[in-house]
Design a protein around this motif. Sequence first.
Motif, PDB file in Angstrom:
ATOM      1  N   GLU A  25       0.828  -1.208   0.000  1.00 33.85           N
ATOM      2  CA  GLU A  25       0.000   0.000   0.000  1.00 33.85           C
ATOM      3  C   GLU A  25       0.861   1.256   0.000  1.00 33.85           C
ATOM      4  OE1 GLU A  25      -3.195   0.213  -0.301  1.00 33.85           O
ATOM      5  OE2 GLU A  25      -3.840  -1.865  -0.025  1.00 33.85           O
ATOM      6  N   GLU A  26       1.890   1.273   0.838  1.00 33.45           N
ATOM      7  CA  GLU A  26       2.762   2.443   0.909  1.00 33.45           C
ATOM      8  C   GLU A  26       3.624   2.561  -0.343  1.00 33.45           C
ATOM      9  OE1 GLU A  26       4.668   5.903   2.372  1.00 33.45           O
ATOM     10  OE2 GLU A  26       2.732   4.935   2.710  1.00 33.45           O
ATOM     11  N   ARG A  27       4.073   1.427  -0.876  1.00 33.05           N
ATOM     12  CA  ARG A  27       4.827   1.479  -2.124  1.00 33.05           C
ATOM     13  C   ARG A  27       3.957   2.043  -3.249  1.00 33.05           C
ATOM     14  NH1 ARG A  27       6.590  -3.757  -0.405  1.00 33.05           N
ATOM     15  NH2 ARG A  27       5.292  -4.791  -1.984  1.00 33.05           N
ATOM     16  N   ALA A  28       2.705   1.625  -3.281  1.00 28.79           N
ATOM     17  CA  ALA A  28       1.787   2.129  -4.301  1.00 28.79           C
ATOM     18  C   ALA A  28       1.556   3.628  -4.141  1.00 28.79           C
ATOM     19  CB  ALA A  28       0.449   1.387  -4.216  1.00 28.79           C
ATOM     20  N   LEU A  31       4.680   5.395  -5.511  1.00 28.35           N
ATOM     21  CA  LEU A  31       4.773   5.239  -6.961  1.00 28.35           C
ATOM     22  C   LEU A  31       3.693   6.032  -7.680  1.00 28.35           C
ATOM     23  CD1 LEU A  31       5.631   1.439  -7.063  1.00 28.35           C
ATOM     24  CD2 LEU A  31       7.120   3.304  -7.812  1.00 28.35           C
ATOM     25  N   ASN A  32       2.529   6.157  -7.062  1.00 29.68           N
ATOM     26  CA  ASN A  32       1.459   6.967  -7.655  1.00 29.68           C
ATOM     27  C   ASN A  32       1.858   8.434  -7.754  1.00 29.68           C
ATOM     28  OD1 ASN A  32      -1.061   5.789  -8.606  1.00 29.68           O
ATOM     29  ND2 ASN A  32      -1.210   4.862  -6.580  1.00 29.68           N
ATOM     30  N   ILE A  33       2.632   8.915  -6.801  1.00 27.56           N
ATOM     31  CA  ILE A  33       3.111  10.296  -6.852  1.00 27.56           C
ATOM     32  C   ILE A  33       3.976  10.504  -8.086  1.00 27.56           C
ATOM     33  CG2 ILE A  33       4.569  12.018  -5.698  1.00 27.56           C
ATOM     34  CD1 ILE A  33       3.721  10.768  -3.022  1.00 27.56           C
ATOM     35  N   SER A  34       4.801   9.507  -8.394  1.00 26.92           N
ATOM     36  CA  SER A  34       5.733   9.640  -9.521  1.00 26.92           C
ATOM     37  C   SER A  34       5.029   9.601 -10.870  1.00 26.92           C
ATOM     38  CB  SER A  34       6.766   8.508  -9.469  1.00 26.92           C
ATOM     39  OG  SER A  34       6.157   7.256  -9.752  1.00 26.92           O
ATOM     40  N   ALA A  53      -1.366  -5.027  -9.422  1.00 29.41           N
ATOM     41  CA  ALA A  53      -0.617  -5.612  -8.299  1.00 29.41           C
ATOM     42  C   ALA A  53      -1.457  -5.598  -7.026  1.00 29.41           C
ATOM     43  CB  ALA A  53       0.690  -4.853  -8.093  1.00 29.41           C
ATOM     44  N   LEU A  54      -2.142  -4.505  -6.780  1.00 32.30           N
ATOM     45  CA  LEU A  54      -2.955  -4.395  -5.569  1.00 32.30           C
ATOM     46  C   LEU A  54      -4.077  -5.429  -5.554  1.00 32.30           C
ATOM     47  CD1 LEU A  54      -3.147  -0.520  -5.252  1.00 32.30           C
ATOM     48  CD2 LEU A  54      -2.058  -2.074  -3.624  1.00 32.30           C
ATOM     49  N   ALA A 104       6.166  -2.661 -12.341  1.00 32.20           N
ATOM     50  CA  ALA A 104       5.806  -3.990 -11.850  1.00 32.20           C
ATOM     51  C   ALA A 104       6.849  -4.500 -10.854  1.00 32.20           C
ATOM     52  CB  ALA A 104       5.662  -4.962 -13.017  1.00 32.20           C
ATOM     53  N   ALA A 105       8.117  -4.342 -11.197  1.00 36.02           N
ATOM     54  CA  ALA A 105       9.189  -4.802 -10.308  1.00 36.02           C
ATOM     55  C   ALA A 105       9.179  -4.048  -8.984  1.00 36.02           C
ATOM     56  CB  ALA A 105      10.541  -4.646 -11.002  1.00 36.02           C
ATOM     57  N   LEU A 106       8.967  -2.746  -9.038  1.00 35.98           N
ATOM     58  CA  LEU A 106       9.004  -1.932  -7.824  1.00 35.98           C
ATOM     59  C   LEU A 106       7.802  -2.184  -6.916  1.00 35.98           C
ATOM     60  CD1 LEU A 106      10.269   1.507  -9.216  1.00 35.98           C
ATOM     61  CD2 LEU A 106      11.521  -0.059  -7.708  1.00 35.98           C
TER      62      LEU A 106
END
Length: 229
Positions: A25-28, A31-34, A53-54, A104-106
């Motif tokens: 969730e935090e990774r998403a 990454l959404n910011i980027s 992925a989620l 996908a990898a991140l």
Amino acid sequence: MTLKQPAQIQTALTSLDQWEQLGIEERARLLNISIASLSDKPKQMAQWQLSNALSHVGENVLLPGPTGEKNELSTQGRGIFLCTSFLGDDIKEHETAIIGQIYAALIAGNTVITGSKFGNSIAEQLAKVLPKGVIQGVSTEVEETIIDSQLIAGVAALTSVEKAIELSQRLAKKDGVICQLVEETHPVDLPTIANPGYILRFITERTVSINTTAIGGNATLLELGSMEE
């Protein structure tokens, strides 16, 4: 003889635990910011990889505990991935594919090293948002050394069928952890990268079993289960 590892490998290893432990969730969120800096098809691809992925690996699954224990199935990243292209990285239409590989990898919890032109550009943008060392760009020369490293978990490559065969053989000859090739050989249609199961190539499953019974409880339950009616 142990080969000298590129500095980027050690940086990626150092950052791996912190990135994986953030949780999907935090990774998403990061990454959404980027994604805001992307445009058109690359942006759509990044958003799709995150949402896919989620929905596929985002939640832990509670498994049956036949002897009273609690079993929980979860996923985690495999390790360090090299994301690159062997089809000529100055072709604009390949940017969407590279984006798909990297996101996908991140999101799966891996750290990423990329050696392609577009990959280096993406790495520069992502590095402004993500923790230090989670993504790094390298030159073609360093990329070749990283492919042969025993410490990487996989190579995600936009490549021809012939090159994919060569890479598979090259990776299979390495010592150390099994290093898989995640290849895309159709740079326009992207049947592999756009497949919902693509994210599964970047994760490994983990089961945690917790004994929730009293001392000796499991043995008692096993004995009861074996008794005839």
